[in-house]
Scaffold this active site. Structure first.
Site, PDB file in Angstrom:
ATOM      1  N   ARG A  18     115.580  58.722  25.070  1.00 40.09           N
ATOM      2  CA  ARG A  18     116.516  58.037  24.174  1.00 40.09           C
ATOM      3  C   ARG A  18     117.373  56.988  24.871  1.00 40.09           C
ATOM      4  O   ARG A  18     118.241  56.391  24.244  1.00 40.09           O
ATOM      5  CB  ARG A  18     117.429  59.075  23.508  1.00 40.09           C
ATOM      6  CG  ARG A  18     116.757  59.824  22.383  1.00 40.09           C
ATOM      7  CD  ARG A  18     116.610  58.883  21.185  1.00 40.09           C
ATOM      8  NE  ARG A  18     115.731  59.440  20.185  1.00 40.09           N
ATOM      9  CZ  ARG A  18     116.151  60.080  19.085  1.00 40.09           C
ATOM     10  NH1 ARG A  18     117.427  60.268  18.882  1.00 40.09           N
ATOM     11  NH2 ARG A  18     115.280  60.520  18.208  1.00 40.09           N
ATOM     12  N   HIS A  43     112.062  65.105  41.740  1.00 36.68           N
ATOM     13  CA  HIS A  43     110.878  64.388  42.244  1.00 36.68           C
ATOM     14  C   HIS A  43     110.900  62.971  41.672  1.00 36.68           C
ATOM     15  O   HIS A  43     110.291  62.697  40.645  1.00 36.68           O
ATOM     16  CB  HIS A  43     109.615  65.142  41.789  1.00 36.68           C
ATOM     17  CG  HIS A  43     108.347  64.671  42.428  1.00 36.68           C
ATOM     18  ND1 HIS A  43     107.335  65.512  42.795  1.00 36.68           N
ATOM     19  CD2 HIS A  43     107.915  63.420  42.756  1.00 36.68           C
ATOM     20  CE1 HIS A  43     106.335  64.817  43.324  1.00 36.68           C
ATOM     21  NE2 HIS A  43     106.665  63.549  43.302  1.00 36.68           N
ATOM     22  N   ARG A  45     109.748  59.490  40.976  1.00 34.46           N
ATOM     23  CA  ARG A  45     108.466  58.785  41.111  1.00 34.46           C
ATOM     24  C   ARG A  45     108.714  57.288  40.960  1.00 34.46           C
ATOM     25  O   ARG A  45     109.719  56.878  40.361  1.00 34.46           O
ATOM     26  CB  ARG A  45     107.479  59.294  40.057  1.00 34.46           C
ATOM     27  CG  ARG A  45     107.001  60.719  40.337  1.00 34.46           C
ATOM     28  CD  ARG A  45     105.733  61.066  39.558  1.00 34.46           C
ATOM     29  NE  ARG A  45     105.047  62.209  40.138  1.00 34.46           N
ATOM     30  CZ  ARG A  45     105.318  63.477  39.852  1.00 34.46           C
ATOM     31  NH1 ARG A  45     106.271  63.773  39.000  1.00 34.46           N
ATOM     32  NH2 ARG A  45     104.640  64.452  40.426  1.00 34.46           N
ATOM     33  N   GLU A  70     111.646  65.797  46.459  1.00 34.25           N
ATOM     34  CA  GLU A  70     110.230  65.740  46.821  1.00 34.25           C
ATOM     35  C   GLU A  70     109.631  64.413  46.373  1.00 34.25           C
ATOM     36  O   GLU A  70     110.112  63.789  45.434  1.00 34.25           O
ATOM     37  CB  GLU A  70     109.471  66.930  46.208  1.00 34.25           C
ATOM     38  CG  GLU A  70     109.588  67.028  44.709  1.00 34.25           C
ATOM     39  CD  GLU A  70     108.893  68.237  44.110  1.00 34.25           C
ATOM     40  OE1 GLU A  70     108.873  69.302  44.738  1.00 34.25           O
ATOM     41  OE2 GLU A  70     108.375  68.098  42.990  1.00 34.25           O
ATOM     42  N   THR A 100     100.915  64.186  37.672  1.00 33.53           N
ATOM     43  CA  THR A 100     101.703  65.163  38.431  1.00 33.53           C
ATOM     44  C   THR A 100     101.020  65.349  39.778  1.00 33.53           C
ATOM     45  O   THR A 100      99.887  64.897  39.966  1.00 33.53           O
ATOM     46  CB  THR A 100     101.828  66.489  37.653  1.00 33.53           C
ATOM     47  OG1 THR A 100     102.626  67.393  38.403  1.00 33.53           O
ATOM     48  CG2 THR A 100     100.466  67.112  37.373  1.00 33.53           C
ATOM     49  N   HIS A 190     104.030  74.557  41.703  1.00 29.77           N
ATOM     50  CA  HIS A 190     103.158  73.881  40.739  1.00 29.77           C
ATOM     51  C   HIS A 190     102.499  74.874  39.804  1.00 29.77           C
ATOM     52  O   HIS A 190     101.761  75.761  40.227  1.00 29.77           O
ATOM     53  CB  HIS A 190     102.086  73.004  41.385  1.00 29.77           C
ATOM     54  CG  HIS A 190     101.907  71.739  40.597  1.00 29.77           C
ATOM     55  ND1 HIS A 190     101.241  71.695  39.410  1.00 29.77           N
ATOM     56  CD2 HIS A 190     102.403  70.493  40.779  1.00 29.77           C
ATOM     57  CE1 HIS A 190     101.302  70.482  38.913  1.00 29.77           C
ATOM     58  NE2 HIS A 190     102.016  69.729  39.719  1.00 29.77           N
ATOM     59  N   GLY A 213     109.317  73.780  37.507  1.00 31.88           N
ATOM     60  CA  GLY A 213     109.881  72.850  36.541  1.00 31.88           C
ATOM     61  C   GLY A 213     109.299  72.998  35.156  1.00 31.88           C
ATOM     62  O   GLY A 213     109.944  73.516  34.239  1.00 31.88           O
ATOM     63  N   HIS A 214     108.063  72.569  35.002  1.00 31.60           N
ATOM     64  CA  HIS A 214     107.477  72.420  33.663  1.00 31.60           C
ATOM     65  C   HIS A 214     107.583  73.692  32.819  1.00 31.60           C
ATOM     66  O   HIS A 214     108.073  73.653  31.680  1.00 31.60           O
ATOM     67  CB  HIS A 214     106.013  71.983  33.804  1.00 31.60           C
ATOM     68  CG  HIS A 214     105.355  71.690  32.505  1.00 31.60           C
ATOM     69  ND1 HIS A 214     105.522  70.505  31.842  1.00 31.60           N
ATOM     70  CD2 HIS A 214     104.548  72.451  31.730  1.00 31.60           C
ATOM     71  CE1 HIS A 214     104.842  70.540  30.708  1.00 31.60           C
ATOM     72  NE2 HIS A 214     104.238  71.707  30.622  1.00 31.60           N
TER      73      HIS A 214
HETATM   74  N1  PXP Z   1     106.091  71.120  43.760  1.00 33.12           N
HETATM   75  C1  PXP Z   1     105.713  69.828  43.744  1.00 33.12           C
HETATM   76  C2  PXP Z   1     105.413  69.174  45.042  1.00 33.12           C
HETATM   77  C3  PXP Z   1     105.636  69.113  42.549  1.00 33.12           C
HETATM   78  O1  PXP Z   1     105.262  67.826  42.562  1.00 33.12           O
HETATM   79  C4  PXP Z   1     105.960  69.752  41.347  1.00 33.12           C
HETATM   80  C5  PXP Z   1     105.919  68.980  40.068  1.00 33.12           C
HETATM   81  O2  PXP Z   1     106.801  67.907  40.115  1.00 33.12           O
HETATM   82  C6  PXP Z   1     106.358  71.106  41.406  1.00 33.12           C
HETATM   83  C7  PXP Z   1     106.395  71.763  42.619  1.00 33.12           C
HETATM   84  C8  PXP Z   1     106.724  71.859  40.177  1.00 33.12           C
HETATM   85  O3  PXP Z   1     105.609  72.013  39.359  1.00 33.12           O
HETATM   86  P1  PXP Z   1     105.795  72.505  37.875  1.00 33.12           P
HETATM   87  O4  PXP Z   1     106.545  71.436  37.143  1.00 33.12           O
HETATM   88  O5  PXP Z   1     104.395  72.680  37.385  1.00 33.12           O
HETATM   89  O6  PXP Z   1     106.553  73.802  37.929  1.00 33.12           O
END
Ligand code: PXP
Length: 237
Positions: A18, A43, A45, A70, A100, A190, A213-214
């Site tokens: 938004r 992270h 980007r 990261e 990702t 991840h 995260g996700h």
């Molecule tokens: N570690 C790294 C290096 C990542 O790039 C990410 C995603 O940004 C994560 C961990 C976290 O992954 P997820 O969002 O799937 O939990």
């Protein structure tokens, strides 16, 4: 106990949709900490679709737990990190247009580059973790280039979890033993979630930190951020 670092990129994605400042990223980070998270991960980007470069100084000022940045260590990223000095920097070899992160470093091929980057980060007393697949040679290479920790790329684990978790966990266990024996700390991240996290942590030795995260941000749509963080912390006990 393994620490939980909440990756707040997805919160930034919602904010950016938004163009304003809601939800406020700093407030979310502070609330994650208040609700028990032991760290905050971002992270940035190159296209800044998630967290933006100018979010970092604000977060650095307010985050009181472990702050982990990261990303792929291009010049702009390295400047950002060395200017803001987080506790930890996790190096990830993701392409600028990657949806990702989807693989770990080849620490042999990138030996000189990684050595140089890690030395620059160490000069600022920043702990360095590097994103790694379960390959012994890359873990040994991580030690050689001077990394303090590795972060296991757990995407392949998550993908196989419901198919054959007993089999897919094996390389992580072996590589964790190797990393520990040669003096590397171990992080993981991840696609970790409430289904697969506990099995990973209770089988893979010496995991110091997971960054999630996700799934965590998605779960909080159902359970709320406070409850969700409690649910993840319970998996880590
Ligand atoms: N570690 C790294 C290096 C990542 O790039 C990410 C995603 O940004 C994560 C961990 C976290 O992954 P997820 O969002 O799937 O939990």
């Amino acid at each position: 106990m393994t620490n939980l670092s909440v990756n707040i990129n997805k919160v930034a994605l919602i904010r950016n949709a938004r163009g304003g400042d809601f939800p406020n990223l700093v407030q979310i980070a502070k609330d994650c900490e208040k609700f028990g998270a032991q760290g905050i991960t971002v992270h940035p980007r190159p296209d800044e679709r998630h967290v933006r470069y100018n979010d970092i100084p604000l977060l650095k000022k307010e985050v009181t737990t472990e702050f982990n940045i990261e990303g792929n260590p291009n010049k702009k990223f390295l400047n950002l990190v060395t200017q803001n000095c987080p506790h930890q920097c996790t190096l990830v070899p993701d392409a600028p247009d990657a949806l990702t992160s989807n693989s770990g470093w080849d620490t042999i091929k990138n030996k000189h580059f990684l050595k140089d980057v890690i030395a620059q980060l160490h000069e600022k007393n920043i702990r360095v973790s590097i994103f790694i697949d379960t390959e012994a040679k890359n873990i040994e290479g991580a030690k050689e280039v001077g990394a303090d920790r590795i972060e296991f790329y757990t995407g392949p684990y998550a993908e196989q979890f419901f198919i054959n978790k007993q089999e897919i966990i094996k390389p992580y266990i072996e590589c964790a033993k190797l990393a520990h024996n040669i003096g590397l700390g171990i992080n993981a991240g991840h696609d970790l979630n409430l289904d697969n996290l506990h099995f990973f942590i209770s089988n893979v030795p010496n995991v110091l930190e997971v960054s999630i995260g996700h799934a965590l941000i998605s779960d909080s749509l159902y359970y709320g951020l406070h409850n969700t963080i409690q649910l993840y912390l319970r998996q880590l006990k």
